[in-house]
Design an enzyme around this catalytic site. Structure first.
Site, mmCIF file in Angstrom:
data_model
loop_
_atom_site.group_PDB
_atom_site.id
_atom_site.type_symbol
_atom_site.label_atom_id
_atom_site.label_comp_id
_atom_site.label_asym_id
_atom_site.label_seq_id
_atom_site.Cartn_x
_atom_site.Cartn_y
_atom_site.Cartn_z
ATOM 1 N N HIS A 1 -12.247 9.907 5.269
ATOM 2 C CA HIS A 1 -12.057 8.474 5.555
ATOM 3 C C HIS A 1 -11.699 8.192 7.007
ATOM 4 O O HIS A 1 -12.169 7.226 7.588
ATOM 5 C CB HIS A 1 -10.934 7.972 4.637
ATOM 6 C CG HIS A 1 -10.578 6.535 4.798
ATOM 7 N ND1 HIS A 1 -11.488 5.515 4.595
ATOM 8 C CD2 HIS A 1 -9.405 5.928 5.116
ATOM 9 C CE1 HIS A 1 -10.888 4.346 4.792
ATOM 10 N NE2 HIS A 1 -9.627 4.563 5.124
ATOM 11 N N ARG B 1 -2.041 9.541 8.268
ATOM 12 C CA ARG B 1 -1.868 8.141 8.683
ATOM 13 C C ARG B 1 -1.325 7.274 7.549
ATOM 14 O O ARG B 1 -1.797 7.349 6.408
ATOM 15 C CB ARG B 1 -3.214 7.570 9.138
ATOM 16 C CG ARG B 1 -3.176 6.105 9.504
ATOM 17 C CD ARG B 1 -4.499 5.668 10.081
ATOM 18 N NE ARG B 1 -5.577 5.688 9.123
ATOM 19 C CZ ARG B 1 -5.923 4.655 8.361
ATOM 20 N NH1 ARG B 1 -5.281 3.504 8.441
ATOM 21 N NH2 ARG B 1 -6.942 4.763 7.522
ATOM 22 N N GLU C 1 0.852 -1.193 0.000
ATOM 23 C CA GLU C 1 0.000 0.000 0.000
ATOM 24 C C GLU C 1 0.882 1.235 0.000
ATOM 25 O O GLU C 1 2.106 1.145 0.165
ATOM 26 C CB GLU C 1 -0.963 -0.006 1.199
ATOM 27 C CG GLU C 1 -2.107 -0.995 0.995
ATOM 28 C CD GLU C 1 -3.159 -0.975 2.083
ATOM 29 O OE1 GLU C 1 -4.252 -1.460 1.820
ATOM 30 O OE2 GLU C 1 -2.894 -0.495 3.200
ATOM 31 N N ARG D 1 -1.035 9.036 1.227
ATOM 32 C CA ARG D 1 -2.447 9.190 0.868
ATOM 33 C C ARG D 1 -2.862 10.641 0.661
ATOM 34 O O ARG D 1 -3.629 10.958 -0.245
ATOM 35 C CB ARG D 1 -3.264 8.562 1.995
ATOM 36 C CG ARG D 1 -4.624 8.182 1.608
ATOM 37 C CD ARG D 1 -5.250 7.349 2.701
ATOM 38 N NE ARG D 1 -4.969 5.944 2.546
ATOM 39 C CZ ARG D 1 -5.409 5.009 3.387
ATOM 40 N NH1 ARG D 1 -6.114 5.355 4.432
ATOM 41 N NH2 ARG D 1 -5.144 3.750 3.173
ATOM 42 N N HIS E 1 -9.534 9.600 1.751
ATOM 43 C CA HIS E 1 -9.056 8.459 0.959
ATOM 44 C C HIS E 1 -9.157 8.835 -0.514
ATOM 45 O O HIS E 1 -10.175 9.385 -0.948
ATOM 46 C CB HIS E 1 -9.898 7.218 1.265
ATOM 47 C CG HIS E 1 -9.253 5.943 0.807
ATOM 48 N ND1 HIS E 1 -9.115 5.615 -0.524
ATOM 49 C CD2 HIS E 1 -8.681 4.927 1.494
ATOM 50 C CE1 HIS E 1 -8.494 4.444 -0.618
ATOM 51 N NE2 HIS E 1 -8.211 4.006 0.596
HETATM 52 P P1 FAD Z 1 -14.838 1.184 14.779
HETATM 53 O O1 FAD Z 1 -14.379 -0.041 14.114
HETATM 54 O O2 FAD Z 1 -15.458 2.223 13.920
HETATM 55 O O3 FAD Z 1 -15.890 0.747 15.889
HETATM 56 C C1 FAD Z 1 -16.621 1.709 16.611
HETATM 57 C C2 FAD Z 1 -17.692 1.001 17.401
HETATM 58 O O4 FAD Z 1 -18.302 1.922 18.287
HETATM 59 C C3 FAD Z 1 -18.812 0.421 16.568
HETATM 60 O O5 FAD Z 1 -19.140 -0.855 17.090
HETATM 61 C C4 FAD Z 1 -19.980 1.380 16.789
HETATM 62 O O6 FAD Z 1 -21.243 0.782 16.674
HETATM 63 C C5 FAD Z 1 -19.709 1.782 18.219
HETATM 64 N N1 FAD Z 1 -20.306 3.052 18.622
HETATM 65 C C6 FAD Z 1 -20.138 4.291 18.101
HETATM 66 N N2 FAD Z 1 -20.860 5.189 18.775
HETATM 67 C C7 FAD Z 1 -21.503 4.502 19.744
HETATM 68 C C8 FAD Z 1 -22.440 4.851 20.742
HETATM 69 N N3 FAD Z 1 -22.897 6.105 20.893
HETATM 70 N N4 FAD Z 1 -22.915 3.869 21.560
HETATM 71 C C9 FAD Z 1 -22.507 2.568 21.412
HETATM 72 N N5 FAD Z 1 -21.639 2.193 20.467
HETATM 73 C C10 FAD Z 1 -21.153 3.141 19.651
HETATM 74 N N6 FAD Z 1 -7.671 0.666 8.517
HETATM 75 C C11 FAD Z 1 -6.668 -0.221 8.341
HETATM 76 O O7 FAD Z 1 -5.732 -0.271 9.147
HETATM 77 N N7 FAD Z 1 -6.702 -1.079 7.280
HETATM 78 C C12 FAD Z 1 -7.703 -1.084 6.361
HETATM 79 O O8 FAD Z 1 -7.709 -1.883 5.444
HETATM 80 C C13 FAD Z 1 -8.751 -0.151 6.527
HETATM 81 N N8 FAD Z 1 -9.780 -0.088 5.629
HETATM 82 C C14 FAD Z 1 -10.842 0.745 5.887
HETATM 83 C C15 FAD Z 1 -11.934 0.738 5.015
HETATM 84 C C16 FAD Z 1 -13.052 1.514 5.301
HETATM 85 C C17 FAD Z 1 -14.232 1.505 4.357
HETATM 86 C C18 FAD Z 1 -13.064 2.319 6.459
HETATM 87 C C19 FAD Z 1 -14.266 3.154 6.777
HETATM 88 C C20 FAD Z 1 -11.958 2.366 7.304
HETATM 89 C C21 FAD Z 1 -10.854 1.581 7.015
HETATM 90 N N9 FAD Z 1 -9.725 1.592 7.853
HETATM 91 C C22 FAD Z 1 -8.713 0.705 7.649
HETATM 92 C C23 FAD Z 1 -9.746 2.361 9.082
HETATM 93 C C24 FAD Z 1 -10.102 1.402 10.228
HETATM 94 O O9 FAD Z 1 -11.041 0.467 9.760
HETATM 95 C C25 FAD Z 1 -10.674 2.111 11.422
HETATM 96 O O10 FAD Z 1 -9.891 3.223 11.753
HETATM 97 C C26 FAD Z 1 -10.697 1.156 12.604
HETATM 98 O O11 FAD Z 1 -11.410 -0.011 12.251
HETATM 99 C C27 FAD Z 1 -11.330 1.837 13.804
HETATM 100 O O12 FAD Z 1 -11.545 0.872 14.788
HETATM 101 P P2 FAD Z 1 -12.287 1.283 16.123
HETATM 102 O O13 FAD Z 1 -12.491 0.030 16.879
HETATM 103 O O14 FAD Z 1 -11.591 2.399 16.754
HETATM 104 O O15 FAD Z 1 -13.696 1.878 15.624
HETATM 105 C C1 SIN Z 2 -7.743 0.703 2.057
HETATM 106 O O1 SIN Z 2 -7.972 -0.497 1.926
HETATM 107 O O2 SIN Z 2 -7.393 1.437 1.124
HETATM 108 C C2 SIN Z 2 -7.906 1.325 3.407
HETATM 109 C C3 SIN Z 2 -6.658 1.161 4.166
HETATM 110 C C4 SIN Z 2 -6.608 2.096 5.331
HETATM 111 O O3 SIN Z 2 -7.482 2.939 5.511
HETATM 112 O O4 SIN Z 2 -5.631 1.993 6.082
#
Ligand code: FAD
Ligand code: SIN
Length: 538
Positions: free
Chosen positions: A338, A373, A115, A278, A229
């Protein structure tokens, strides 16, 4: 109102919350709350495509991963935090594999993809649905732990702070109010990119955790650094929308960006071309679109040697649904908001400014990502710091004070009946929530949706990939029109979401206005000349 006692309440079931829960699963009773269904796609984790970065492969080292993270972060990374990430990351990933995470292999060996801005192929992935595989693995493990209980369709509405110590939360399960008392509360609520009209995030990413922590007196920082993104599927949608992501791994496997004239343009902007950091790629696409007056550029996969439907099944199918056969046709793409680099200030153990309140994952600002990031470092951050939060919590004074409440067979059922009385979240002395709502005169859900869309449009228009002082002030003017919403008691999920989006939009815009330079993901067209912290051509 039902009152439930737990040792640990974790808000959020993405990678950060689940990783913290894994570390705490045997230490006491754990409640995991989540807005939607447990595996219903309500987290960014569920939607993560590209993979998770870790220096595991022979020939790669944490030092190399460190250097790439610092370089992508444009000089603003917290080096101590980055060290923790890259050095502890490989062990966390190995533990996940031992737990059953099925990352892609070729000839029995793990396959690493490429990547942007990584000097090595170091991204482990499960096809193009890596987040789903990780969520499944951690969820499956936690469901076997008897002290852990999931609460789907349960939203935090407020933190309960007594004498400066967080002692629980107010929540809503569907229409019922529930109080969770706990020795420790961990916010793992993810990011806030729903504040933008064009974004890649699930609807739940409304920044609730950041806003609640801020209102409780925690510091927040780095909100001006919103990562856009470069490549989301651009189908000409006009309304605010979560856009389908076309993973950076597609460019990692050889995808090429072309402008509307069919010309490859990235080599003119950066030596790493399509695999530049990015922020550089997003700005280059933005410029090409502005110059040509179009709303997309194109991703050309004709050079890719991998079997596209096998390597990128989700992207292949989604594009097929949109009648684009990516083996033969260019994919129309455009940038979208993103990832929130900023958030709640925490130390290396996830401690916030409020006793008993921890935070982990995208809700936080750890300083790891600097001003931009590095791809696939976010899932890794959730794993590494989820484990650290658990470790810190187990050694915290609050835990030593009392015995574990309840027993392993003490599973609670959430109320089937509606509440009859009791104070709701946000209600203060002498005035009821209903009275406050009447005074605020923002009564209906449709009014709130109008505010939500107005925030999203203002942020996209004026606080997007390029900003300047005049636009930022205009955004503050528009956001200020909705200031009465901030006075509303947040006693429903929708009110909290809209308040949080508005609060974060205001803070993001103020921080963007205050940072009079261009660095990483924060590009000020009125300060473009000092944007050369690293070797970029725009
Ligand atoms: P999240 O995974 O967003 O989880 C948040 C949780 O909090 C959810 O369960 C939600 O329901 C809950 N929540 C929110 N508000 C409340 C509330 N008020 N009450 C109760 N629950 C609540 N990163 C990478 O490193 N690699 C990748 O390949 C990658 N691909 C991505 C692709 C997409 C489409 C997106 C959107 C992001 C991607 N990212 C990637 C970024 C990464 O996925 C996120 O930054 C990471 O998953 C965040 O994890 P988290 O546990 O902090 O939050
Ligand atoms: C992607 O698959 O391009 C998302 C990766 C990331 O947000 O780190």
């Amino acid at each position: 109102m039902q009152v439930l006692d737990f040792d640990f309440v974790i808000v959020g079931s993405g990678i950060a919350g689940l990783s913290a829960a894994k570390g705490l699963a045997k230490a006491g009773r754990v409640a995991i709350l989540t807005k939607g269904a447990i595996r219903g796609g309500g987290s960014s984790t569920h939607w993560a495509q590209g993979g998770v970065a870790a220096a595991i492969q022979e020939g790669d080292t944490p030092d190399l991963h460190f250097n790439d993270t610092i370089e992508a972060g444009a000089g603003l990374c917290d080096e101590k935090m980055v060290r923790i990430l890259v050095e502890e990351g490989p062990d966390r990933v190995r533990e996940l594999i031992e737990l059953g995470a099925d990352f892609d292999k070729v000839d029995g060996q793990l396959h690493y993809t490429q990547e942007g801005a990584h000097s090595k192929r170091r991204i482990l992935h499960a096809g193009d649905a890596t987040g789903r595989e990780i969520e499944k693995t951690l969820g499956r493990y936690l469901l076997t732990e008897t002290l852990v209980q999931f609460f789907p369709h349960t939203s935090i509405l407020d933190l309960i702070i007594e004498n400066g110590h967080c002692v629980g939360i107010q929540a809503k399960h569907k229409t019922d109010d529930v109080m969770f008392r706990a020795k420790v509360v961990i916010l793992a609520t993810g990011g806030a990119c729903q504040m933008y009209a064009r974004n890649t995030n699930p609807p739940s990413s409304t920044g609730d955790g950041v806003a609640l922590a801020y209102w409780a007196g925690c510091q927040v920082k780095d909100l001006e650094f919103v990562q856009f993104h470069p490549t989301t599927l651009a189908l000409g949608d006009k309304k605010p929308i979560s856009l389908f992501l076309i993973s950076e791994a597609v460019r990692g496997e050889g995808g090429i960006l072309r402008n509307s004239a069919g010309k490859r343009f990235m080599p003119e902007y950066h030596a790493l071309a399509e695999l530049a950091p990015r922020d550089v790629v997003s700005r280059a696409i933005f410029k090409e679109m502005m110059d040509a007056g179009t709303s997309q550029v194109y991703l050309d996969l004709s050079n890719i040697t991998v079997d596209i439907p096998k390597r990128f099944p989700t992207i292949f199918e989604r594009c097929m649904e949109a009648k684009i056969d990516i083996r033969k046709q260019f994919i129309p793409v455009a940038p979208a908001a993103h990832y929130c680099i900023g958030g709640v200030v925490v130390d290396e153990w996830g401690r916030t400014d409020v006793d008993g309140l921890y935070a982990v994952g995208e809700v936080t600002a750890t300083g790891i990502h600097g001003a931009n990031r590095l791809a696939s470092n976010s899932l890794l951050e959730g794993m590494v710091f989820g484990a650290r939060v658990a470790e810190a919590v187990m050694g915290s004074p609050a835990l030593k004070m009392g015995s574990v409440r309840g027993h392993s067979d003490d599973r609670v059922r959430l109320p089937g009946s509606r509440i009859k009385s009791g104070m709701t979240a946000g209600e203060s002395e002498g005035i009821t929530a209903g009275e406050v709502r009447e005074l605020c005169a923002v009564p209906t859900d449709s009014d709130l949706m109008i505010v939500r869309h107005s925030v999203q449009n203002a942020m996209w228009e004026y606080v997007g990939i390029e900003r300047n002082a005049a636009g930022l002030r205009r955004a503050l003017g528009i956001l200020g029109l909705h200031a009465d919403v901030l006075q509303m008691p947040h006693d429903t999920e929708l009110i909290l979401e809209v308040k949080s989006l508005l609060q974060l939009a205001i803070l993001t815009t103020e921080m963007a206005l205050a940072r009079c330079e261009s660095v990483g993901a924060h590009f000020r067209s009125d300060f473009a000349h000092i944007s050369k912290k690293r070797d970029v051509l725009i």
